[in-house]
Motif scaffolding. Structure first.
Motif, PDB file in Angstrom:
ATOM      1  N   VAL A 223       0.920  -1.266   0.010  1.00 57.71           N
ATOM      2  CA  VAL A 223      -0.136  -0.058  -0.124  1.00 57.71           C
ATOM      3  C   VAL A 223       0.885   1.270   0.055  1.00 57.71           C
ATOM      4  O   VAL A 223       1.833   1.454   0.728  1.00 57.71           O
ATOM      5  CB  VAL A 223      -1.014   0.043   1.251  1.00 57.71           C
ATOM      6  N   SER A 224       0.425   2.123  -0.607  1.00 58.61           N
ATOM      7  CA  SER A 224       1.165   3.457  -0.946  1.00 58.61           C
ATOM      8  C   SER A 224       1.492   4.263   0.559  1.00 58.61           C
ATOM      9  O   SER A 224       0.535   4.160   1.424  1.00 58.61           O
ATOM     10  CB  SER A 224       0.532   4.467  -1.689  1.00 58.61           C
ATOM     11  N   ALA A 225       2.384   5.004   0.687  1.00 62.16           N
ATOM     12  CA  ALA A 225       2.584   5.663   2.039  1.00 62.16           C
ATOM     13  C   ALA A 225       1.452   6.658   2.234  1.00 62.16           C
ATOM     14  O   ALA A 225       1.164   6.889   3.444  1.00 62.16           O
ATOM     15  CB  ALA A 225       4.089   6.326   1.742  1.00 62.16           C
ATOM     16  N   GLU A 226       1.019   7.448   1.148  1.00 60.36           N
ATOM     17  CA  GLU A 226       0.037   8.263   1.164  1.00 60.36           C
ATOM     18  C   GLU A 226      -1.171   7.878   1.713  1.00 60.36           C
ATOM     19  O   GLU A 226      -1.884   8.320   2.784  1.00 60.36           O
ATOM     20  CB  GLU A 226      -0.286   8.976  -0.044  1.00 60.36           C
ATOM     21  N   ARG A 227      -1.565   6.595   1.311  1.00 56.60           N
ATOM     22  CA  ARG A 227      -2.921   5.852   1.804  1.00 56.60           C
ATOM     23  C   ARG A 227      -2.536   5.390   3.293  1.00 56.60           C
ATOM     24  O   ARG A 227      -3.701   5.686   4.025  1.00 56.60           O
ATOM     25  CB  ARG A 227      -3.438   4.836   1.060  1.00 56.60           C
ATOM     26  N   ILE A 228      -1.607   4.882   3.704  1.00 53.75           N
ATOM     27  CA  ILE A 228      -1.016   4.638   4.954  1.00 53.75           C
ATOM     28  C   ILE A 228      -1.239   5.727   6.015  1.00 53.75           C
ATOM     29  O   ILE A 228      -1.826   5.762   7.110  1.00 53.75           O
ATOM     30  CB  ILE A 228       0.235   3.965   5.087  1.00 53.75           C
ATOM     31  N   ARG A 229      -0.693   6.823   5.521  1.00 54.97           N
ATOM     32  CA  ARG A 229      -0.686   8.025   6.321  1.00 54.97           C
ATOM     33  C   ARG A 229      -2.148   8.415   6.618  1.00 54.97           C
ATOM     34  O   ARG A 229      -2.419   8.892   7.742  1.00 54.97           O
ATOM     35  CB  ARG A 229       0.130   9.343   5.719  1.00 54.97           C
ATOM     36  N   ASP A 230      -2.937   8.721   5.642  1.00 57.57           N
ATOM     37  CA  ASP A 230      -4.186   9.111   5.727  1.00 57.57           C
ATOM     38  C   ASP A 230      -4.932   8.157   6.711  1.00 57.57           C
ATOM     39  O   ASP A 230      -5.856   8.834   7.580  1.00 57.57           O
ATOM     40  CB  ASP A 230      -4.932   9.187   4.322  1.00 57.57           C
ATOM     41  N   GLU A 231      -4.759   6.919   6.810  1.00 57.15           N
ATOM     42  CA  GLU A 231      -5.586   6.138   7.538  1.00 57.15           C
ATOM     43  C   GLU A 231      -4.891   6.257   8.983  1.00 57.15           C
ATOM     44  O   GLU A 231      -5.725   6.257   9.968  1.00 57.15           O
ATOM     45  CB  GLU A 231      -5.277   4.672   7.232  1.00 57.15           C
ATOM     46  N   LEU A 232      -3.755   6.424   9.091  1.00 57.77           N
ATOM     47  CA  LEU A 232      -3.121   6.521  10.425  1.00 57.77           C
ATOM     48  C   LEU A 232      -3.535   7.870  11.009  1.00 57.77           C
ATOM     49  O   LEU A 232      -3.921   8.001  12.120  1.00 57.77           O
ATOM     50  CB  LEU A 232      -1.740   6.616  10.383  1.00 57.77           C
ATOM     51  N   ARG A 339      10.668   9.497   9.914  1.00 57.44           N
ATOM     52  CA  ARG A 339       9.410   8.518   9.561  1.00 57.44           C
ATOM     53  C   ARG A 339       8.655   9.315   8.961  1.00 57.44           C
ATOM     54  O   ARG A 339       7.830   8.898   8.120  1.00 57.44           O
ATOM     55  CB  ARG A 339       8.938   8.031  10.993  1.00 57.44           C
ATOM     56  N   MET A 340       8.199  10.637   9.349  1.00 59.15           N
ATOM     57  CA  MET A 340       7.156  11.201   9.047  1.00 59.15           C
ATOM     58  C   MET A 340       7.407  11.721   7.500  1.00 59.15           C
ATOM     59  O   MET A 340       6.421  11.799   6.650  1.00 59.15           O
ATOM     60  CB  MET A 340       6.833  12.702   9.739  1.00 59.15           C
ATOM     61  N   THR A 341       8.508  11.853   7.329  1.00 62.40           N
ATOM     62  CA  THR A 341       8.909  12.246   5.852  1.00 62.40           C
ATOM     63  C   THR A 341       8.596  11.094   4.999  1.00 62.40           C
ATOM     64  O   THR A 341       8.274  10.947   3.930  1.00 62.40           O
ATOM     65  CB  THR A 341      10.544  12.381   5.775  1.00 62.40           C
ATOM     66  N   ALA A 342       9.106   9.740   5.306  1.00 62.04           N
ATOM     67  CA  ALA A 342       8.926   8.360   4.729  1.00 62.04           C
ATOM     68  C   ALA A 342       7.194   8.326   4.691  1.00 62.04           C
ATOM     69  O   ALA A 342       6.761   7.706   3.434  1.00 62.04           O
ATOM     70  CB  ALA A 342       9.511   7.224   5.432  1.00 62.04           C
ATOM     71  N   LEU A 343       6.463   8.793   5.351  1.00 58.69           N
ATOM     72  CA  LEU A 343       5.081   8.718   5.226  1.00 58.69           C
ATOM     73  C   LEU A 343       4.444   9.698   4.492  1.00 58.69           C
ATOM     74  O   LEU A 343       3.175   9.894   4.380  1.00 58.69           O
ATOM     75  CB  LEU A 343       4.351   8.279   6.742  1.00 58.69           C
ATOM     76  N   LYS A 344       5.275  10.404   3.905  1.00 61.62           N
ATOM     77  CA  LYS A 344       4.860  11.776   3.018  1.00 61.62           C
ATOM     78  C   LYS A 344       3.952  12.863   3.822  1.00 61.62           C
ATOM     79  O   LYS A 344       2.882  13.353   3.210  1.00 61.62           O
ATOM     80  CB  LYS A 344       4.079  11.149   1.829  1.00 61.62           C
ATOM     81  N   TYR A 345       4.336  13.174   5.130  1.00 64.45           N
ATOM     82  CA  TYR A 345       3.723  14.262   5.737  1.00 64.45           C
ATOM     83  C   TYR A 345       4.100  15.644   5.067  1.00 64.45           C
ATOM     84  O   TYR A 345       5.270  15.701   4.660  1.00 64.45           O
ATOM     85  CB  TYR A 345       3.942  14.031   7.243  1.00 64.45           C
ATOM     86  N   PRO A 346       3.223  16.383   5.216  1.00 64.58           N
ATOM     87  CA  PRO A 346       3.688  17.948   4.703  1.00 64.58           C
ATOM     88  C   PRO A 346       4.866  18.549   5.638  1.00 64.58           C
ATOM     89  O   PRO A 346       4.831  17.965   6.626  1.00 64.58           O
ATOM     90  CB  PRO A 346       2.531  18.920   4.921  1.00 64.58           C
ATOM     91  N   ASN A 347       5.680  18.971   4.825  1.00 66.02           N
ATOM     92  CA  ASN A 347       7.038  19.523   5.534  1.00 66.02           C
ATOM     93  C   ASN A 347       6.883  20.351   6.814  1.00 66.02           C
ATOM     94  O   ASN A 347       7.596  20.142   7.783  1.00 66.02           O
ATOM     95  CB  ASN A 347       8.004  20.329   4.451  1.00 66.02           C
ATOM     96  N   ASP A 348       5.797  21.184   6.627  1.00 66.14           N
ATOM     97  CA  ASP A 348       5.553  21.743   7.757  1.00 66.14           C
ATOM     98  C   ASP A 348       5.071  21.442   9.113  1.00 66.14           C
ATOM     99  O   ASP A 348       5.564  21.516  10.177  1.00 66.14           O
ATOM    100  CB  ASP A 348       4.245  22.929   7.464  1.00 66.14           C
ATOM    101  N   LEU A 349       4.331  20.068   8.979  1.00 62.05           N
ATOM    102  CA  LEU A 349       4.085  19.294   9.963  1.00 62.05           C
ATOM    103  C   LEU A 349       5.216  18.472  10.531  1.00 62.05           C
ATOM    104  O   LEU A 349       5.247  18.351  11.465  1.00 62.05           O
ATOM    105  CB  LEU A 349       2.860  18.531   9.484  1.00 62.05           C
TER     106      LEU A 349
END
Length: 488
Positions: A223-232, A339-349
C-alpha cells in the motif's frame, strides 16, 4: 452476550435512529435519487452514511452508489449540484456539493456517488485495479466490513443488508462480508481501517479478523505511503486512538507502518527502574488529548505519540544500576522527521512535530524556578508558535504515580507559565527581535547588505534575549562596540 430480547431492542433502536436521520437528509437524497431514476438508473445511500445514520450521527457527508457509469453520473449531477468535481473518476467516484434547506436551516452537503465496483491489488502494484459491477449486492460484498456493507435504496428507502451488518452494528463488532483473508487480499489497507474504525467507533474487532491481520500483516507493504498516512491520521484523530494503536502493535502491522511504536516495548531491566515506555507513551497521548481546546490536534497528538521514540536507541545501563536515555529527545526528533517524511507528511507538519519532540524535555532544566529571565526568553523563542502545544505536551509527559512528585512538577510548570505571561506582558515575547533592524544596522555602521549585517543582527538578538529590551541609544552603543571588536 446480550439475550434475544436485548438484541431485538438494540436493533429496533438503531432502526428508529436511522429512519429519523434519513428523513433529515431526505430532501437532498430523494431529489437526487429521482433524477437518477428518470435517467434509468438506481441510486442508494451506502456504506459509512448508512452506518452513521443507524448510529444517529449522520453528518453532511453523503455516500451513494449507483449502476450508472461515471460519465452518466456527471451528466446527471452537473445540472443539479452547485459544484461537481471528478478527481476520483478513475476509481468510479464523482464528487459534488449541494446547498439545500432542511427544516428551518440551510445546509451544505458534500456528496460522493460511486459506480458499483470491485477492486483488488495484485502483488506488484500499489494501486487497486478497478472494475465496475452491475448489482448492488456485488458492490456490497467487496466492502471492507459488514457495518459498512449496508445500503438504503432510494427513493423508496428499502433497507439492503445481505451480510448482517445491522446485527454487527448492534453488537458493536467489526467483521468482513466475506472471509477476512479475501477482504485483506483485495485491499491490504483494510487491516489498518479495522484499527481505525475500532478507534473511531469504539468497536471490537472479531477474532477471525484479528487472526487474519496477524497472518497478513506484511501485505500492508504493497500500500502506498500516502494511503497509510491518511488512515493513520484518522486513527490518531479518533476518540479512542489507544484502541487502534494497540491493535496495530499486537497484530504486527505497526512494525511495518510505524515501527518506532512497538520498539518502545523495551525489555525491562531486572530491577524495574524505568517505566514501560510504550504504556507511558499511550498515557501521554491520552493526557494530551484531554488538554485539547479546539478539537483534535494532529500536531500535538503526533508529538505525544513520537516524543520518546529516541529512547530505545539511547538506553544505557549505568554502573549504579540506573537506566539513562541521554539526548533521546535529539535522537527522537531526527527519527520523527525521518518516519514522517517516509509517510509523506507535509514539510511544515514534519518540522513542527520534530521540533516539539526535540523540545519536550527542555522544561526539566527549570527545577524549582532557577531559570533566569534570559532562559525563559530563550524557551519562548525556541518554541515560537508551538509554545501552546509545548505547554500541553510537557504537562502530558508527567505520568508518575507519585502524587507528590506530580504535584511538584505541575506547580513548577504553573510557575514557568506565570513567568512567561509576565515577561510577555512587559516585553512582547511572542515577537522577540533585536532592538535595531537590518536597515538601522547598515545605516549606523555605514555598510551595505551582506553577511556582516546578519552577524550584527544575531549579536543584537543574543543581547535582547540575555538582557531584555534596550533603549535605542544603548542598542546603538552596543552595536558600535561589537563592530569595533570585529574590526580589531
Amino acid at each position: 452476550m446480550p439475550n434475544a430480547n436485548e438484541a431485538t431492542s438494540a436493533l429496533s433502536q438503531v432502526q428508529d435512529r436511522a429512519v429519523s436521520e434519513l428523513l433529515r437528509v431526505a430532501p437532498v437524497a430523494d431529489d437526487l435519487a429521482r433524477r437518477f431514476q428518470e435517467a434509468g438508473f438506481s441510486l442508494a445511500l451506502v456504506g459509512g452514511s448508512v452506518r452513521d445514520a443507524l448510529l444517529g450521527r449522520l453528518g453532511n457527508d453523503l455516500d451513494f452508489t449507483t449502476d450508472a457509469r461515471p460519465q452518466d453520473v456527471l451528466k446527471i449531477m452537473r445540472p443539479w449540484a452547485d459544484a461537481v468535481w471528478d478527481v476520483g473518476i478513475a476509481f468510479g467516484t464523482v464528487g459534488a456539493q449541494k446547498e439545500a434547506r432542511v427544516g428551518d436551516t440551510d445546509r451544505s452537503f458534500q456528496i460522493e456517488v460511486t459506480t458499483y465496483r470491485s477492486e483488488a491489488y495484485d502483488r506488484t502494484s500499489r494501486k487497486p485495479e478497478v472494475s465496475y459491477g452491475d448489482s448492488i449486492e456485488e458492490d456490497l460484498v467487496r466492502r471492507d466490513f459488514t457495518v459498512n456493507a449496508m445500503a438504503v435504496a432510494l427513493p423508496e428507502k428499502k433497507f439492503i443488508d445481505p451480510h448482517g451488518g445491522l446485527n454487527d452494528l448492534a453488537e458493536r463488532v467489526l467483521r468482513t462480508p466475506g472471509t477476512p483473508e479475501e477482504s485483506f487480499s483485495d485491499d491490504p489497507l483494510r487491516m489498518m481501517r479495522a484499527a481505525r474504525f475500532a478507534a473511531q467507533l469504539d468497536f471490537e474487532v472479531a477474532p477471525e479478523v484479528v487472526a487474519a491481520m496477524k497472518d497478513m500483516a506484511g501485505r500492508i507493504e504493497i500500500v502506498s505511503a500516502e494511503r497509510i498516512r491518511d488512515e493513520l491520521n484518522k486513527l490518531i484523530l479518533s476518540p479512542h486512538p489507544r484502541k487502534g494503536l494497540t491493535l496495530l502493535v499486537d497484530t504486527g502491522i505497526a512494525s511495518y507502518v510505524l515501527p518506532e511504536l512497538p520498539a518502545l516495548h523495551l525489555e525491562r531491566d531486572e530491577h524495574h527502574r524505568h517505566k514501560d515506555v510504550y504504556e507511558h507513551t499511550l498515557i501521554v497521548l491520552e493526557q494530551a488529548m484531554a488538554l485539547e481546546e479546539d478539537g483534535p490536534d494532529l500536531t500535538l497528538r503526533l508529538a505525544a505519540l513520537l516524543h520518546d521514540i529516541g529512547k530505545p536507541r539511547t538506553r544505557r545501563f549505568e554502573k549504579d544500576g540506573r537506566v539513562s536515555f541521554h539526548h533521546h529527545e535529539v535522537v527522537g526528533a531526527k527519527m520523527a522527521k525521518k518516519r514522517m517524511t517516509a509517510l509523506k507528511y507535509p514539510n511544515d507538519l514534519v518540522k513542527d512535530v520534530s521540533r516539539l519532540v526535540e523540545l519536550h524535555l527542555r522544561f526539566h532544566g527549570y527545577g524549582t524556578g532557577e531559570w533566569t529571565d534570559s532562559a525563559v526568553r530563550r524557551y519562548v523563542r525556541d518554541a515560537g508558535p508551538l509554545l501552546s502545544r509545548l505547554h500541553k505536551l510537557t504537562r502530558s509527559d508527567c505520568t508518575t504515580r507519585n502524587r507528590r512528585k506530580a504535584a511538584a512538577l505541575s506547580r513548577a510548570y504553573d510557575q514557568l507559565e506565570e513567568r512567561i505571561a509576565q515577561l510577555q506582558e512587559k516585553e512582547e515575547l511572542d515577537s522577540i527581535r533585536p532592538d535595531l533592524d537590518g536597515n538601522q544596522i547598515m545605516e549606523i555602521l555605514g555598510i551595505k547588505p551582506g553577511p556582516e549585517v546578519g552577524k550584527a543582527y544575531k549579536h543584537l538578538l543574543e543581547l535582547r534575549l540575555e538582557n531584555g529590551p534596550m533603549e535605542h541609544d544603548e542598542a546603538v552603543k552596543a552595536l558600535k562596540e561589537w563592530w569595533a571588536a570585529q574590526q580589531g
